[in-house]
Design a protein around this motif. Structure first.
Motif, mmCIF file in Angstrom:
data_model
loop_
_atom_site.group_PDB
_atom_site.id
_atom_site.type_symbol
_atom_site.label_atom_id
_atom_site.label_comp_id
_atom_site.label_asym_id
_atom_site.label_seq_id
_atom_site.Cartn_x
_atom_site.Cartn_y
_atom_site.Cartn_z
ATOM 1 N N ASP A 1 -7.680 1.672 -90.215
ATOM 2 C CA ASP A 1 -9.068 1.184 -90.187
ATOM 3 C C ASP A 1 -9.418 0.506 -88.870
ATOM 4 O OD1 ASP A 1 -10.261 2.073 -92.533
ATOM 5 O OD2 ASP A 1 -9.382 0.459 -93.721
ATOM 6 N N ARG A 2 -8.912 1.061 -87.762
ATOM 7 C CA ARG A 2 -9.223 0.524 -86.437
ATOM 8 C C ARG A 2 -10.239 1.444 -85.769
ATOM 9 N NH1 ARG A 2 -6.240 -3.611 -85.136
ATOM 10 N NH2 ARG A 2 -6.632 -3.432 -82.897
ATOM 11 N N PRO A 3 -11.321 0.887 -85.209
ATOM 12 C CA PRO A 3 -12.458 1.698 -84.763
ATOM 13 C C PRO A 3 -12.139 2.689 -83.646
ATOM 14 C CG PRO A 3 -13.098 -0.594 -85.030
ATOM 15 C CD PRO A 3 -11.608 -0.559 -85.147
ATOM 16 N N VAL A 4 -12.706 3.894 -83.808
ATOM 17 C CA VAL A 4 -12.638 4.966 -82.809
ATOM 18 C C VAL A 4 -14.043 5.531 -82.641
ATOM 19 C CG1 VAL A 4 -11.702 7.251 -82.243
ATOM 20 C CG2 VAL A 4 -10.271 5.576 -83.454
ATOM 21 N N LEU A 5 -14.446 5.773 -81.401
ATOM 22 C CA LEU A 5 -15.730 6.399 -81.102
ATOM 23 C C LEU A 5 -15.494 7.648 -80.257
ATOM 24 C CD1 LEU A 5 -18.898 6.280 -81.095
ATOM 25 C CD2 LEU A 5 -18.693 5.042 -78.915
ATOM 26 N N GLY A 6 -15.828 8.822 -80.803
ATOM 27 C CA GLY A 6 -15.746 10.069 -80.059
ATOM 28 C C GLY A 6 -17.090 10.405 -79.438
ATOM 29 N N VAL A 7 -17.076 10.998 -78.239
ATOM 30 C CA VAL A 7 -18.315 11.298 -77.528
ATOM 31 C C VAL A 7 -18.301 12.738 -77.027
ATOM 32 C CG1 VAL A 7 -19.717 10.754 -75.493
ATOM 33 C CG2 VAL A 7 -18.730 8.907 -76.862
ATOM 34 N N CYS A 8 -19.372 13.475 -77.285
ATOM 35 C CA CYS A 8 -19.577 14.861 -76.869
ATOM 36 C C CYS A 8 -18.456 15.740 -77.440
ATOM 37 C CB CYS A 8 -19.705 14.969 -75.351
ATOM 38 S SG CYS A 8 -20.392 16.562 -74.816
ATOM 39 N N VAL A 9 -17.622 16.371 -76.607
ATOM 40 C CA VAL A 9 -16.522 17.150 -77.165
ATOM 41 C C VAL A 9 -15.549 16.221 -77.895
ATOM 42 C CG1 VAL A 9 -14.733 18.872 -76.691
ATOM 43 C CG2 VAL A 9 -16.817 18.861 -75.339
ATOM 44 N N GLY A 10 -15.570 14.949 -77.560
ATOM 45 C CA GLY A 10 -14.798 13.962 -78.307
ATOM 46 C C GLY A 10 -15.287 13.809 -79.735
ATOM 47 N N GLU A 11 -16.524 14.174 -80.017
ATOM 48 C CA GLU A 11 -17.002 14.285 -81.402
ATOM 49 C C GLU A 11 -16.541 15.602 -82.001
ATOM 50 O OE1 GLU A 11 -21.284 14.139 -83.577
ATOM 51 O OE2 GLU A 11 -20.714 16.003 -82.603
ATOM 52 N N GLN A 12 -16.724 16.692 -81.243
ATOM 53 C CA GLN A 12 -16.438 18.023 -81.779
ATOM 54 C C GLN A 12 -15.000 18.171 -82.259
ATOM 55 O OE1 GLN A 12 -17.618 20.931 -78.870
ATOM 56 N NE2 GLN A 12 -19.710 20.151 -78.726
ATOM 57 N N ILE A 13 -14.054 17.625 -81.508
ATOM 58 C CA ILE A 13 -12.640 17.804 -81.862
ATOM 59 C C ILE A 13 -12.248 17.020 -83.102
ATOM 60 C CG2 ILE A 13 -11.891 18.422 -79.538
ATOM 61 C CD1 ILE A 13 -10.967 15.563 -79.128
ATOM 62 N N MET A 14 -13.137 16.144 -83.595
ATOM 63 C CA MET A 14 -12.863 15.451 -84.855
ATOM 64 C C MET A 14 -13.046 16.370 -86.065
ATOM 65 S SD MET A 14 -12.022 12.474 -83.741
ATOM 66 C CE MET A 14 -12.255 11.483 -82.250
ATOM 67 N N PHE A 15 -13.714 17.525 -85.859
ATOM 68 C CA PHE A 15 -13.967 18.459 -86.950
ATOM 69 C C PHE A 15 -12.736 19.326 -87.220
ATOM 70 C CE2 PHE A 15 -18.191 17.112 -85.973
ATOM 71 C CZ PHE A 15 -18.886 17.225 -87.169
ATOM 72 N N ASN A 16 -12.812 20.093 -88.297
ATOM 73 C CA ASN A 16 -11.672 20.932 -88.685
ATOM 74 C C ASN A 16 -11.311 21.956 -87.627
ATOM 75 O OD1 ASN A 16 -11.333 19.704 -91.187
ATOM 76 N ND2 ASN A 16 -12.580 21.211 -92.284
ATOM 77 N N SER A 17 -12.324 22.564 -86.982
ATOM 78 C CA SER A 17 -12.043 23.652 -86.049
ATOM 79 C C SER A 17 -13.238 23.909 -85.153
ATOM 80 C CB SER A 17 -11.693 24.931 -86.822
ATOM 81 O OG SER A 17 -12.776 25.308 -87.671
ATOM 82 N N GLY A 18 -13.002 24.705 -84.110
ATOM 83 C CA GLY A 18 -14.069 25.106 -83.213
ATOM 84 C C GLY A 18 -13.795 26.483 -82.646
ATOM 85 N N SER A 19 -14.859 27.203 -82.342
ATOM 86 C CA SER A 19 -14.746 28.519 -81.715
ATOM 87 C C SER A 19 -15.600 28.527 -80.462
ATOM 88 C CB SER A 19 -15.217 29.625 -82.658
ATOM 89 O OG SER A 19 -14.402 29.691 -83.807
ATOM 90 N N GLU A 20 -15.005 28.923 -79.359
ATOM 91 C CA GLU A 20 -15.723 28.938 -78.087
ATOM 92 C C GLU A 20 -15.192 30.073 -77.230
ATOM 93 O OE1 GLU A 20 -16.917 25.778 -74.535
ATOM 94 O OE2 GLU A 20 -16.102 25.071 -76.442
ATOM 95 N N ARG A 21 -16.121 30.918 -76.775
ATOM 96 C CA ARG A 21 -15.767 32.066 -75.936
ATOM 97 C C ARG A 21 -14.676 32.924 -76.588
ATOM 98 N NH1 ARG A 21 -16.175 27.740 -72.223
ATOM 99 N NH2 ARG A 21 -18.069 27.859 -70.963
ATOM 100 N N GLY A 22 -14.791 33.118 -77.884
ATOM 101 C CA GLY A 22 -13.852 33.954 -78.605
ATOM 102 C C GLY A 22 -12.537 33.302 -78.949
#
Length: 217
Positions: free
Chosen positions: A76-97
């Motif tokens: 329970d220690r605070p983390v703030l993701g920004v831009c791609v730092g938000e995106q990588i918190m998700f399950n997955s990503g697809s970019e350029r195949g």
């Protein structure tokens, strides 16, 4: 004294983020580092990100950042993701195949924006989640974006939901570009993240960073 660490893993506008934090919290100790102990023990950790999803994930894992984020969220220690730092918190990503697993702390997938022109670059408004901490007093403000990819919704369970100390109901703030709607920010217990750049968003971004710091200091 409040201690803030910007995690330095080779991706992100780290110097501008450090300056932004120093400006909004002049009494805080702000450090740019990838040192494990400093990142684990800081009152707040910022994870920036610029570039491709897979490259950022590779860099984060190589620098030991994934384990640090998991440990902080577990405690329970605070983390703030920004831009791609938000995106990588998700399950997955697809970019350029290229499909890549993310940290799996937010449920959903990151894909290309559906709009006539990408990237989405410039100032835009947000549709603020009810009872938002980050956007308190900033509901009508505009924030600065530079991105071609985004999560469109939290539409599935987070793969690593068990990392959280308890079940947190996420507060999701949305943005729009063209006919597309995307996740502009997520607040989920100790883990918060924005698709836009608060460090480039003038007084509105400064207000958001102040709100984040006030939530734990």
């Amino acid at each position: 004294m409040t201690s803030l660490v910007v995690f330095d893993y080779g991706f992100g506008n780290v110097r501008s983020m450090v300056r932004a934090l120093e400006n909004v919290a002049p009494d805080a100790r702000v450090e740019l580092t990838r040192d494990r102990s400093a990142a684990l023990n800081a009152d707040g950790l910022v994870v920036p990100g610029v570039g491709a999803f897979a490259a950022c994930m590779d860099g984060l894992v190589s620098a030991g950042g994934a384990d640090i984020i998991y440990e902080r969220v577990r405690s329970d220690r605070p983390v703030l993701g920004v831009c791609v730092g938000e995106q990588i918190m998700f399950n997955s990503g697809s970019e350029r195949g290229i499909h890549c697993d993310g940290l799996g702390l937010f449920g959903g997938h990151v894909g290309m924006l559906s709009a006539p022109v990408v990237p989405h670059m410039g100032w835009n408004t947000v549709e603020v989640a009810q009872d938002s901490v980050l956007f308190s007093g900033l509901e009508d403000e505009r924030f600065y974006y530079v991105h071609s990819y985004a999560a469109h919704e939290l539409n599935e369970p987070a793969e690593h939901e068990g990392v959280f100390s308890r079940a947190y109901e996420p507060r999701v703030t949305y943005g729009s570009y063209g006919a597309d709607t995307f996740v502009a920010a997520v607040e989920k217990g100790p883990l918060m993240a924005t698709q836009f750049h608060p460090e480039k968003s003038g007084e509105a971004g400064a207000g958001l960073l102040r709100n984040w710091i006030r939530s734990f200091s």
